[in-house]
Write a protein that holds these residues in place. Structure first.
Motif, PDB file in Angstrom:
ATOM      1  N   SER A  13       0.809  -1.217   0.000  1.00 53.45           N
ATOM      2  CA  SER A  13       0.000   0.000   0.000  1.00 53.45           C
ATOM      3  C   SER A  13       0.842   1.267   0.000  1.00 53.45           C
ATOM      4  N   GLY A  14       2.105   1.154   0.428  1.00 57.50           N
ATOM      5  CA  GLY A  14       2.963   2.317   0.548  1.00 57.50           C
ATOM      6  C   GLY A  14       3.249   2.690   1.993  1.00 57.50           C
ATOM      7  N   LYS A  15       2.852   1.822   2.920  1.00 54.97           N
ATOM      8  CA  LYS A  15       3.017   2.162   4.342  1.00 54.97           C
ATOM      9  C   LYS A  15       4.478   2.321   4.755  1.00 54.97           C
ATOM     10  N   SER A  16       5.356   1.478   4.259  1.00 56.57           N
ATOM     11  CA  SER A  16       6.780   1.613   4.602  1.00 56.57           C
ATOM     12  C   SER A  16       7.347   2.912   4.035  1.00 56.57           C
ATOM     13  N   GLU A  17       6.982   3.238   2.803  1.00 52.07           N
ATOM     14  CA  GLU A  17       7.458   4.488   2.215  1.00 52.07           C
ATOM     15  C   GLU A  17       6.968   5.699   2.995  1.00 52.07           C
ATOM     16  N   TRP A  18       5.715   5.668   3.462  1.00 50.51           N
ATOM     17  CA  TRP A  18       5.187   6.776   4.264  1.00 50.51           C
ATOM     18  C   TRP A  18       5.941   6.875   5.587  1.00 50.51           C
ATOM     19  N   ALA A  19       6.190   5.739   6.215  1.00 53.96           N
ATOM     20  CA  ALA A  19       6.931   5.742   7.481  1.00 53.96           C
ATOM     21  C   ALA A  19       8.341   6.292   7.272  1.00 53.96           C
ATOM     22  N   GLU A  20       8.973   5.908   6.168  1.00 53.99           N
ATOM     23  CA  GLU A  20      10.311   6.418   5.865  1.00 53.99           C
ATOM     24  C   GLU A  20      10.282   7.930   5.644  1.00 53.99           C
ATOM     25  N   ASN A  21       9.249   8.418   4.981  1.00 49.96           N
ATOM     26  CA  ASN A  21       9.070   9.848   4.771  1.00 49.96           C
ATOM     27  C   ASN A  21       8.923  10.570   6.116  1.00 49.96           C
ATOM     28  N   LEU A  22       8.113  10.016   6.994  1.00 46.58           N
ATOM     29  CA  LEU A  22       7.924  10.618   8.318  1.00 46.58           C
ATOM     30  C   LEU A  22       9.235  10.644   9.106  1.00 46.58           C
ATOM     31  N   ALA A  23      10.001   9.574   9.013  1.00 47.19           N
ATOM     32  CA  ALA A  23      11.279   9.513   9.722  1.00 47.19           C
ATOM     33  C   ALA A  23      12.227  10.599   9.218  1.00 47.19           C
ATOM     34  N   THR A  24      12.264  10.792   7.913  1.00 45.10           N
ATOM     35  CA  THR A  24      13.108  11.831   7.326  1.00 45.10           C
ATOM     36  C   THR A  24      12.688  13.212   7.814  1.00 45.10           C
ATOM     37  N   GLN A  25      11.374  13.428   7.927  1.00 47.59           N
ATOM     38  CA  GLN A  25      10.851  14.734   8.339  1.00 47.59           C
ATOM     39  C   GLN A  25      11.221  15.103   9.779  1.00 47.59           C
ATOM     40  N   THR A  26      11.563  14.129  10.611  1.00 46.61           N
ATOM     41  CA  THR A  26      11.912  14.457  12.000  1.00 46.61           C
ATOM     42  C   THR A  26      13.208  15.248  12.081  1.00 46.61           C
ATOM     43  N   GLY A  27      14.074  15.123  11.081  1.00 53.80           N
ATOM     44  CA  GLY A  27      15.358  15.797  11.116  1.00 53.80           C
ATOM     45  C   GLY A  27      16.352  15.169  12.087  1.00 53.80           C
ATOM     46  N   LYS A  28      15.992  14.048  12.664  1.00 52.78           N
ATOM     47  CA  LYS A  28      16.844  13.347  13.624  1.00 52.78           C
ATOM     48  C   LYS A  28      17.576  12.200  12.926  1.00 52.78           C
ATOM     49  N   PRO A  29      18.657  11.718  13.520  1.00 49.16           N
ATOM     50  CA  PRO A  29      19.276  10.505  12.983  1.00 49.16           C
ATOM     51  C   PRO A  29      18.261   9.355  13.043  1.00 49.16           C
ATOM     52  N   VAL A  30      18.205   8.574  11.980  1.00 41.44           N
ATOM     53  CA  VAL A  30      17.219   7.492  11.901  1.00 41.44           C
ATOM     54  C   VAL A  30      17.908   6.150  12.110  1.00 41.44           C
ATOM     55  N   ILE A  31      17.306   5.366  12.991  1.00 47.70           N
ATOM     56  CA  ILE A  31      17.702   3.974  13.183  1.00 47.70           C
ATOM     57  C   ILE A  31      16.553   3.133  12.649  1.00 47.70           C
ATOM     58  N   TYR A  32      16.843   2.370  11.619  1.00 46.96           N
ATOM     59  CA  TYR A  32      15.837   1.513  10.989  1.00 46.96           C
ATOM     60  C   TYR A  32      15.943   0.126  11.616  1.00 46.96           C
ATOM     61  N   VAL A  33      14.870  -0.316  12.260  1.00 42.82           N
ATOM     62  CA  VAL A  33      14.851  -1.634  12.891  1.00 42.82           C
ATOM     63  C   VAL A  33      14.124  -2.599  11.960  1.00 42.82           C
ATOM     64  N   ALA A  34      14.891  -3.505  11.380  1.00 40.63           N
ATOM     65  CA  ALA A  34      14.346  -4.521  10.483  1.00 40.63           C
ATOM     66  C   ALA A  34      14.030  -5.761  11.311  1.00 40.63           C
ATOM     67  N   THR A  35      12.783  -6.196  11.281  1.00 39.04           N
ATOM     68  CA  THR A  35      12.362  -7.330  12.107  1.00 39.04           C
ATOM     69  C   THR A  35      12.425  -8.664  11.377  1.00 39.04           C
ATOM     70  N   ALA A  36      12.765  -8.636  10.104  1.00 33.63           N
ATOM     71  CA  ALA A  36      12.740  -9.865   9.305  1.00 33.63           C
ATOM     72  C   ALA A  36      13.860 -10.821   9.681  1.00 33.63           C
ATOM     73  N   LEU A  37      13.523 -12.092   9.723  1.00 33.57           N
ATOM     74  CA  LEU A  37      14.520 -13.159   9.778  1.00 33.57           C
ATOM     75  C   LEU A  37      14.889 -13.479   8.339  1.00 33.57           C
ATOM     76  N   THR A  38      16.167 -13.616   8.071  1.00 35.02           N
ATOM     77  CA  THR A  38      16.565 -13.925   6.702  1.00 35.02           C
ATOM     78  C   THR A  38      16.764 -15.426   6.540  1.00 35.02           C
ATOM     79  N   ASP A  39      16.429 -15.885   5.367  1.00 35.59           N
ATOM     80  CA  ASP A  39      16.603 -17.287   4.995  1.00 35.59           C
ATOM     81  C   ASP A  39      17.294 -17.280   3.636  1.00 35.59           C
ATOM     82  N   GLU A  40      18.544 -17.669   3.611  1.00 39.03           N
ATOM     83  CA  GLU A  40      19.341 -17.625   2.381  1.00 39.03           C
ATOM     84  C   GLU A  40      18.735 -18.475   1.263  1.00 39.03           C
TER      85      GLU A  40
END
Length: 189
Positions: A13-40
């Protein structure tokens, strides 16, 4: 003053992109927490993860935290913490029994309420379709729906993203009168 922001919506839907936009707008350093487990061995899943990585600004720090979200919330200060996504996090913890799960989400909600930095959480809306045919699917749907509702009740702002459009539910909607009374998952269908 820290803020808790919830961004929810269906897949793609674009929810991650909107969240990323909001994070950028804070003007603060951004820490992106990825919750995915990777499976090679899961090439398609790795491709999705890579798409998210490529979209993020290079200056952002990425933490891969599939389980201990509360630790991330209490560790980072003077930043914007973007957690993507709650659905993946819930899936990672499906093996917890109900008592442990309730304890886990209580700790998460307490951590969010005590946060000393902005926290933006991305969550999938999975309850808009059919009731899953299998018990684990129903457990996932119920746990995620319950968690989204709990976090929405304490969030400063809640956005719904659908079809590439953003709605501020905090401005447009009204919380349910009983938004603090969730009962147990066994009470829900």
């Amino acid at each position: 003053m820290s803020k808790v922001i919830l961004v929810t919506g269906p897949a793609k839907s674009g929810k991650s992109e909107w969240a990323e936009n909001l994070a950028t707008q804070t003007g603060k350093p951004v820490i992106y927490v990825a919750t995915a487990l990777t499976d090679e061995n899961d090439i398609e899943w790795l491709s999705r993860i890579e798409q998210h990585r490529q979209r993020r600004p290079k200056a952002w720090v990425t933490w891969e935290i599939p389980l201990q979200l509360v630790d991330a919330i209490t560790t980072s200060q003077d930043s914007c913490l973007l957690i993507d996504s709650l659905g993946t996090w819930v899936a990672n913890l499906l093996e917890q029994d109900q008592s442990n799960w309730e304890h886990t989400i209580q700790n998460l909600c307490s951590g969010l309420q005590d946060a000393e930095q902005d926290v933006i959480l991305v969550a999938e809306e999975v309850g808009w379709g059919l009731v899953p045919a299998y018990p684990v699917g129903r457990t996932f749907r119920d746990r995620l729906g319950h968690l989204v509702r709990r976090i929405a009740a304490i969030a400063d702002v809640v956005y719904l993203v659908a079809g590439g459009y953003v709605l501020n539910l905090t401005e447009l909607g009204s919380p349910l009168p009983s938004h603090q009374d969730y009962g147990t998952l066994n009470d829900q269908v």
